[in-house]
Enzyme design. Structure first.
Site, PDB file in Angstrom:
ATOM      1  N   GLU A 384       0.818  -1.218   0.000  1.00  0.00           N
ATOM      2  CA  GLU A 384       0.000   0.000   0.000  1.00  0.00           C
ATOM      3  C   GLU A 384       0.853   1.271   0.000  1.00  0.00           C
ATOM      4  O   GLU A 384       0.562   2.245   0.672  1.00  0.00           O
ATOM      5  CB  GLU A 384      -0.975  -0.010   1.184  1.00  0.00           C
ATOM      6  CG  GLU A 384      -1.993  -1.130   1.067  1.00  0.00           C
ATOM      7  CD  GLU A 384      -3.252  -0.856   1.846  1.00  0.00           C
ATOM      8  OE1 GLU A 384      -3.722   0.289   1.841  1.00  0.00           O
ATOM      9  OE2 GLU A 384      -3.758  -1.807   2.452  1.00  0.00           O
ATOM     10  N   THR A 386       5.226   1.872  -0.724  1.00  0.00           N
ATOM     11  CA  THR A 386       6.484   1.666  -0.009  1.00  0.00           C
ATOM     12  C   THR A 386       6.856   2.920   0.783  1.00  0.00           C
ATOM     13  O   THR A 386       6.317   4.010   0.550  1.00  0.00           O
ATOM     14  CB  THR A 386       7.619   1.350  -0.992  1.00  0.00           C
ATOM     15  OG1 THR A 386       7.814   2.496  -1.836  1.00  0.00           O
ATOM     16  CG2 THR A 386       7.304   0.127  -1.840  1.00  0.00           C
TER      17      THR A 386
END
Length: 404
Positions: A384, A386
């Protein structure tokens, strides 16, 4: 003058304690078994459904909290129990967030109940966005959706990677490009109903952590969907695409809108893992005796625990702020949503690593859960968005420049 307080109200405390009780009694005792089995813990999921913790009503009630904190409180407590099992319970919420963020009220009413199934026969849902060549680079998405006007259907082809519940989900929410020339602005989200021909998954991925949560690649081969499965409808899509083609701002694209809604919640999940590791390491340091005294009496250990506690509390404040802002439609003008996920994810990795170190050789064995928490934490600097992407979002927000 408006009174300022960080105290939780009675309903929030009751929610926190209720979820904590389930995590302590049903989730944590089963954690090691399902981590070893690397299978979806359907019995625990069913128990969560029976008590009302797994289902649309729970999500709706939590989302209705005007402070935005209830979802964060529930996730922190559940992931304190075990991240793999908790992700099996909460993974469906990402698909629900995609339907909520992109769909209309009729679509919400039709598809969300099917995401959860029933009390006696629970189901899961999957949000499919990431691709082998399009992870952080969402604009590089290759999955295509082509409208067949004669049949009034959309035809989807492509491959999705690392999809939580991919292949075993009753409902898949899939993002696809409808106009590749527009990059991420030319994308839309579609619901793939249960049993739709052409959607299949070939293998379940073996992972470092979150092993009780099913993750798989999903393939779409000439998947035909009625036009009603386009979230938001064709008219709204055409309006958005027209604005994008003319150079006007057309609003966020499908994947990013979903991630913006979920980032504080994901941060809360990381906090739950970090808090579990901190509490375990603290208790261990009080009991473990070396050189004639508990190891917590050594500054090296005590200071490490002090830093762990401080970082967890600091991350929680960022998570709560972002959750409040998101719920009250305050813009993330400085990347506050990304700040919350970035900080919490990196704190989880650091705290679990320190916990293993404090336990020493014992922490490296499966006799203690800190090694599992250490493995589970790492994904929170990757999925979701980095840590690098979160920093890019923040940097763009504060600079106002399209940094690369």
């Amino acid at each position: 003058m408006v009174e300022f307080s960080l105290d939780l109200n009675s309903e929030q405390r009751e929610l926190r304690d209720w979820v904590h009780g389930f995590a302590a009694e049903a989730v944590r005792p089963a954690a090691a078994e399902w981590d070893e089995r690397e299978e979806t813990p359907w019995p625990v999921l069913q128990e969560a459904a029976k008590i009302g913790l797994y289902g649309f009503e729970f999500l709706a009630n939590a989302w209705a909290d005007p402070s935005g904190l209830s979802m964060c409180l529930a996730n922190e407590e559940l992931f304190w129990g075990d991240a793999g099992i908790a992700m099996s319970i909460m993974g469906t919420s990402l698909a629900v967030a995609a339907i909520f963020g992109n769909g209309d009220p009729e679509q919400l009413a039709e598809w969300v109940p099917q995401c959860f199934g029933t009390e006696s026969d629970p189901a899961v849902a999957a949000f499919c966005s990431t691709e082998p060549e399009a992870g952080s680079d969402v604009a590089a998405m290759r999955t295509r959706a082509v409208y067949d006007e004669a049949a009034d259907e959309w035809v989807l082809n492509g491959q999705k990677a690392f999809a939580t519940n991919g292949g075993i989900a009753a409902v898949h929410v899939v993002t696809a490009s409808v106009d590749p020339s527009l990059g991420s602005r030319g994308q839309a989200a579609f619901v793939v109903p249960p049993g739709t021909p052409g959607l299949h998954s070939t293998r379940k991925l073996k992972k470092l952590g979150l092993r009780a949560s099913h993750t798989a690649d999903v393939f779409l081969d000439d998947v035909r969907l009625p036009s009603s499965c386009l979230l938001g409808g064709r008219e709204r899509l055409e309006e958005r695409l027209a604005k994008a083609r003319s150079g006007e701002r057309s609003g966020g694209q499908a994947s990013m809108r979903t991630f913006e809604l979920s980032r504080p919640t994901v941060g809360a999940q990381a906090l739950g893992i970090a808090r579990a590791a901190y509490e375990y390491a603290l208790d261990y340091a009080k009991q473990r005796v070396q050189f004639g005294r508990p190891i917590i009496e050594n500054q090296g250990i005590a200071f490490a625990l002090a830093d762990m506690k401080m970082e967890i509390d600091a991350a929680r404040l960022l998570v709560w702020r972002a959750a409040w802002m998101g719920r009250n439609n305050r813009p993330f003008s400085a990347g506050e949503g990304s700040m919350s996920k970035l900080k919490a994810g990196e704190v989880a990795v650091d705290v679990t690593s320190r916990a293993v170190q404090i336990l020493g050789g014992a922490g490296f064995t499966r006799e203690h859960p800190v090694e599992r928490w250490y493995r589970d934490a790492k994904i929170y600097t990757i999925f979701e968005g980095t840590s690098e992407i979160q920093r890019l979002v923040i940097a763009r927000a504060i600079s106002g420049m399209p940094l690369r």
